[in-house]
Scaffold this active site. Structure first.
Site, PDB file in Angstrom:
ATOM      1  N   LYS A 149       0.872  -1.355   0.044  1.00  0.00           N
ATOM      2  CA  LYS A 149       0.053   0.181  -0.143  1.00  0.00           C
ATOM      3  C   LYS A 149       0.991   1.375   0.022  1.00  0.00           C
ATOM      4  CE  LYS A 149      -1.941  -1.133   3.864  1.00  0.00           C
ATOM      5  NZ  LYS A 149      -1.171  -2.271   4.402  1.00  0.00           N
ATOM      6  N   ARG A 184      -9.463   1.060   8.982  1.00  0.00           N
ATOM      7  CA  ARG A 184      -8.903  -0.347   9.026  1.00  0.00           C
ATOM      8  C   ARG A 184      -9.959  -1.002   9.903  1.00  0.00           C
ATOM      9  NH1 ARG A 184      -3.042   0.664   8.823  1.00  0.00           N
ATOM     10  NH2 ARG A 184      -1.882  -1.460   8.851  1.00  0.00           N
ATOM     11  N   ARG A 207      11.927  -5.480   4.645  1.00  0.00           N
ATOM     12  CA  ARG A 207      11.576  -4.162   4.646  1.00  0.00           C
ATOM     13  C   ARG A 207      12.400  -3.216   5.616  1.00  0.00           C
ATOM     14  NH1 ARG A 207       5.452  -1.847   5.219  1.00  0.00           N
ATOM     15  NH2 ARG A 207       5.533  -2.986   7.433  1.00  0.00           N
ATOM     16  N   ARG A 247      11.565  -1.742  11.158  1.00  0.00           N
ATOM     17  CA  ARG A 247      10.544  -1.390  11.841  1.00  0.00           C
ATOM     18  C   ARG A 247      10.279  -2.385  13.140  1.00  0.00           C
ATOM     19  NH1 ARG A 247       5.288   0.055   8.405  1.00  0.00           N
ATOM     20  NH2 ARG A 247       4.307  -1.124  10.125  1.00  0.00           N
ATOM     21  N   ARG A 306      -0.346  -9.042  13.224  1.00  0.00           N
ATOM     22  CA  ARG A 306      -0.875  -8.147  12.188  1.00  0.00           C
ATOM     23  C   ARG A 306      -1.708  -8.686  11.274  1.00  0.00           C
ATOM     24  NH1 ARG A 306       4.397  -5.506  10.575  1.00  0.00           N
ATOM     25  NH2 ARG A 306       2.988  -3.885   9.757  1.00  0.00           N
TER      26      ARG A 306
END
Ligand code: ADP
Ligand code: ADP
Ligand code: ZN
Length: 213
Positions: free
Chosen positions: A17, A92, A127, A159, A170
């Site tokens: 996204k 969300r 990431r 992160r 998640r």
């Protein structure tokens, strides 16, 4: 693009996204708004909201609706949102989507980027993000032009919520609380599905095709 775009990007954590939002933002000249980025900035700055949010983020849970709805209300009131925007990571939950309706925000398009959970788990390990400018990379699929530093020159970091065990929770949160939004927007006739591709340019092409169809 001549018509106004008020776009929501749906998709699991790591579906791409943020990556797509940045590209479309530049190409269409509308701001990309990431509630995750706004919250991480508050965590970094040690604000009261940031301190309260950190626990939720690090356990893979959602920050309470009232907090994120407040953030979005404030952000959408800024003048750069007048001509359209991209929402990355909001709404969300169904109550968050209902809050947008109550604010009178007229969403024109909702695109769900679909990527299987197994692929997400592979991707998240690679990431890397820049704490200074917010840029996102992938060590293999989208490396920085500047090696292990960001294009802006700062160090890249991992992160705290990208650890595999947090990513799993998640994903559960996504399936339970966010995926029902597909039905919510499908009922309004504005949902489009894009299959996330191996190459991010290919996902961009499909996303633009969905917007321009
Ligand atoms: P990703 O891009 O990987 O999906 P985000 O940066 O969008 O992650 O969000 C990171 C975290 O910030 C989420 O796991 C959640 O804890 C919090 N968050 C972001 N947006 C929302 C939202 N709309 N509602 C509740 N929590 C949110
Ligand atoms: P989200 O905002 O949905 O959490 P990101 O845009 O941050 O997702 O992407 C998650 C990770 O996957 C990042 O490291 C990003 O560089 C990488 N990525 C994005 N799109 C693709 C793609 N099509 N193929 C492989 N990796 C991708
Ligand atoms: Zn940077």
């Amino acid at each position: 693009m001549t018509r106004e775009i008020k776009l929501i990007l749906l998709g699991a954590p790591g579906a791409g996204k943020g990556t797509q939002a940045e590209i479309i933002s530049k190409d269409y000249g509308i701001p990309a708004i990431s509630t995750g980025a706004i919250i991480r900035e508050a965590v970094k700055n040690g604000t009261e909201m940031g301190l309260a949010a950190k626990e939720y983020i690090d356990s893979g849970a959602l920050v309470p609706d009232s907090v994120v709805i407040g953030i979005i209300k404030e952000r959408l009131a800024m003048p750069d949102c007048k001509g359209g925007f991209i929402l990355d990571g909001f709404p969300r939950t169904v109550p968050q989507a209902a809050a947008l309706d109550e604010m009178g925000v007229e969403i024109t398009d909702v695109i769900s980027i679909e990527v299987a959970d197994e692929r997400i788990l592979e991707r998240m390990g690679g990431r890397r993000v820049c704490k200074a400018c917010g840029a996102t990379y992938h060590v293999v699929f989208n490396p920085s032009p500047n090696g292990d530093k960001c294009a802006c020159g700062e160090e890249l970091t991992i992160r705290s919520d990208d650890k595999p065990e947090v990513v799993k929770s998640r994903l559960d949160t996504y399936h339970e609380q966010t995926e029902p939004l597909k039905d919510f927007y499908n009922a309004k006739g504005i949902l489009k599905i894009v299959e996330g591709q191996e190459k991010l340019e290919d996902t961009t092409a499909l996303t633009k095709a969905a917007l321009e169809a």
